[in-house]
Design an enzyme around this catalytic site. Structure first.
Site, short mmCIF file in Angstrom:
data_model
loop_
_atom_site.label_atom_id
_atom_site.label_comp_id
_atom_site.label_asym_id
_atom_site.label_seq_id
_atom_site.Cartn_x
_atom_site.Cartn_y
_atom_site.Cartn_z
CE LYS A 1 4.45 1.91 9.50
NZ LYS A 1 3.21 1.17 9.76
CD GLN B 1 -0.35 2.00 10.22
OE1 GLN B 1 0.60 2.08 9.47
NE2 GLN B 1 -0.23 1.59 11.47
CG ASP C 1 3.28 -4.49 7.93
OD1 ASP C 1 4.33 -3.96 8.35
OD2 ASP C 1 2.18 -3.91 7.91
#
Ligand code: NDP
Length: 288
Positions: free
Chosen positions: A51, A95, A118
């Site tokens: 990422k 994460q 997200d």
């Protein structure tokens, strides 16, 4: 068998994003994404590194925050609150998975919906459900972009989604329904999976079982999006679809490969959501 390349599409989209981000920077707008990593899960470390690399590629500033495995839930929530208040940060990504002593839902809910790139928070998932503007979870959003790139309109098609997780299966089904497909969601308790599979014009497989889907289960002409990321017996990364068997059977389908299919598109959609988050923050600030 036709392959639908996520690598190629991601490259094209990131090329355009790079130009967009550079133009914004010229105008004094620098986009920032915070990536929070708790502990040292090897898979998570790889995802976070990928990422960060993608952010660098398009000119988004990524701020990696590594926190110890034994951080308390309260301290992690404080960290998220600080990022929520930080004007240089437009997107926040925590994460997953988090260590067992931390309630993931609590942490996801703590991220400001305006920075939840997200799209996992109940606010964004709720907005998606009722068709409002929302941050759409990156993996299903990437799958829709792949279908579009393959020239396939879901309208009127029979779509079958295997898997019902909150981050892939459920939002995928919603997006397909919003695109006017007739959608069936299957899972581990589905009674006659073979019958559902045989009817699919569009098949999205997100279960996490290497080589689960075989060519004889799918009809000719189907478009298959393989979301799964697994390791095969030789330790190689593979999807939920037995790609080699489809190739050997010369099956008339279009299929996303693993690797090189959904994976690169997921990260690309994260970049897209972060750019959108900055634009919304800018508009809100200007409007004041
Ligand atoms: P989950 O484990 O949360 O969900 C798996 C789903 O598959 C569940 O709904 C489960 O059913 C269903 N399932 C399991 N076995 C079967 C079976 N035999 N028949 C039918 N359904 C079954 O996984 P995720 O949704 O998080 O991820 C799915 C896969 O996608 C994983 O391999 C993951 O690594 C990958 N992934 C890839 C991404 C990418 O960027 N390419 C991003 C995110 C995930 P039930 O609900 O009944 O248990």
């Amino acid at each position: 068998m036709q392959k639908i390349s996520g690598t190629d599409l991601a490259k094209r989209l990131r090329h355009d994003m790079k130009a967009e981000v550079a133009a914004l920077k010229e105008a004094g707008r620098q986009i920032g994404l915070a990536v929070v990593l708790v502990g040292h899960d090897p898979a998570s470390e790889i995802y976070v590194a990928n990422k960060e690399k993608a952010c660098q590629e398009v000119g988004i500033v990524s701020r990696k925050i590594v926190l110890p495995e034994n951080i308390s839930e309260a301290d992690l929530l404080t960290e998220v609150a600080q990022l929520n208040a930080d004007p240089a940060i437009h997107g926040i990504l925590v994460q997953l998975p988090l260590p067992k002593h931390i309630d993931e839902n609590k942490v996801i809910c703590a991220i400001s919906p305006e920075k939840d790139v997200d799209g996992f928070s109940p606010v964004n998932l709720g907005r998606l459900l009722i068709g409002q503007k929302a941050f759409v979870p990156c993996t299903p959003q990437g799958c829709m972009a792949l279908l579009e790139a393959a020239g396939l309109s879901p309208e009127g098609k029979k779509a079958v989604v295997i898997g019902r997780s909150n981050i892939v299966g459920k939002p995928m089904a919603l997006l397909l329904m919003q695109a006017n497909a007739t959608v069936t969601v299957c899972h581990s308790k589905t009674r006659d999976l073979a019958n559902e599979l045989a009817q699919a014009d569009i098949l999205v497989v997100a279960i996490g079982k290497a080589g689960f889907i075989q060519p004889d289960q799918v009809k000719d002409g189907a478009v298959i999006i393989d979301v799964g990321i697994n390791r095969n017996k030789d330790g190689k990364v593979c999807g939920d679809v037995d790609e080699a068997a489809f190739l050997a059977a010369n099956k008339d389908v279009a299929l996303t490969p693993v690797p090189g299919g959904v994976g690169p598109m997921t990260i690309t959609m994260l970049l897209k959501n972060t750019i959108l988050a900055e634009a919304a923050a800018f508009t809100a600030k200007e409007g004041r």
